[in-house]
Design an enzyme around this catalytic site. Sequence first.
Site: not given
Length: 351
Positions: A173, A316
């Site tokens: 994310e 991430e």
Amino acid sequence: MKLCKLIEQITPADEAARAAAQAHWDACAKPLGSLGLLETAVCDIAALTGGAEIALSPRTVLVLCADNGVVAQGVTQTGSGVTAAVARQLALGRTSVCRMAEVAHCRVVPVDMGIKDFPGCDGVLDRRVGNGTTDFTEGGAMTREQAEAAILTGVELVRGEVERGTRLLATGEMGIGNTTTSSAIASVLLGVEPEQVTGRGAGLSDDGLARKTAAIRRGVEVNKPNRLDALDVLAKLGGFDLAGMCGVFLGGALYRVPVLIDGFPSAVAALCAARLCPNARKAMLASHVSAEPAGAMVLRALDKKPPITAEMRLGEGTGAVAAMPLLDMALAVYREGYTFTEGGIEPYTPQ
């Protein structure tokens, strides 16, 4: 397909396949259970896929990007514009997860779930549900319909990956403010005070942490989410990135592809999926335990044990990708290691 209909199609884990994988491990010429959580992960994958033959390539990390209206409350060190900037760098292959994914032989797919005022760019999938969420201290972050749409988008992302042959997924994310939304959801679903689940995110000061905690408390008071209805909690306090990841976990269970949980936001999304559909847990693999205060709490609620304890908190999908080489090594032993019989060794037996 409606979310409720989709959930009905998710079956329990295949315990016969799990037992077959465990029997295969026990035949390997090594002390029983000596690869610990790595053995468990392979057995979990067998129980998900329905067979003891395991493959983990090709693999993809889906990096879901979105902005969160609660940033207006001063809960972050940077502004929302950073989400778009990092999304562009993800598309160029420059971010931390991109570099780690290259080592892990993993494809990186950034997805725009609702980056504020983002015009789009090559290399970022457009799956926008909205132009960022609203400030949850003033009302629901999104409507129930938007939350369901974001979840179903995550499911569709998994379907697309399965169609291209992907055998292992990781959740990532990028969304400024998403440790605030994650802490808010964790507070409600775990039934604990905001102070217990709220951390400094990307380096907040004491004053910033106080603002963040106060915003979460206000959001819960204003919205009064129903902790027995995970979709209600997600809609009122979450973000499009979290809802999309929730859908990825549901999609993994539906299409029988394992999904690595990354850090705190990813784990909260997994918790939402598990509350919506307990059978979805069969697709979830823990990777690492986040340095955020509630990272371990959420994994315990999921009954998932992480093989990596490295105090990571980058996001991430970096923690999830870091676990991939460990799974590769476990699978090398599982597939290619010699057996007690082949080595002329008396098998170990449980004592």
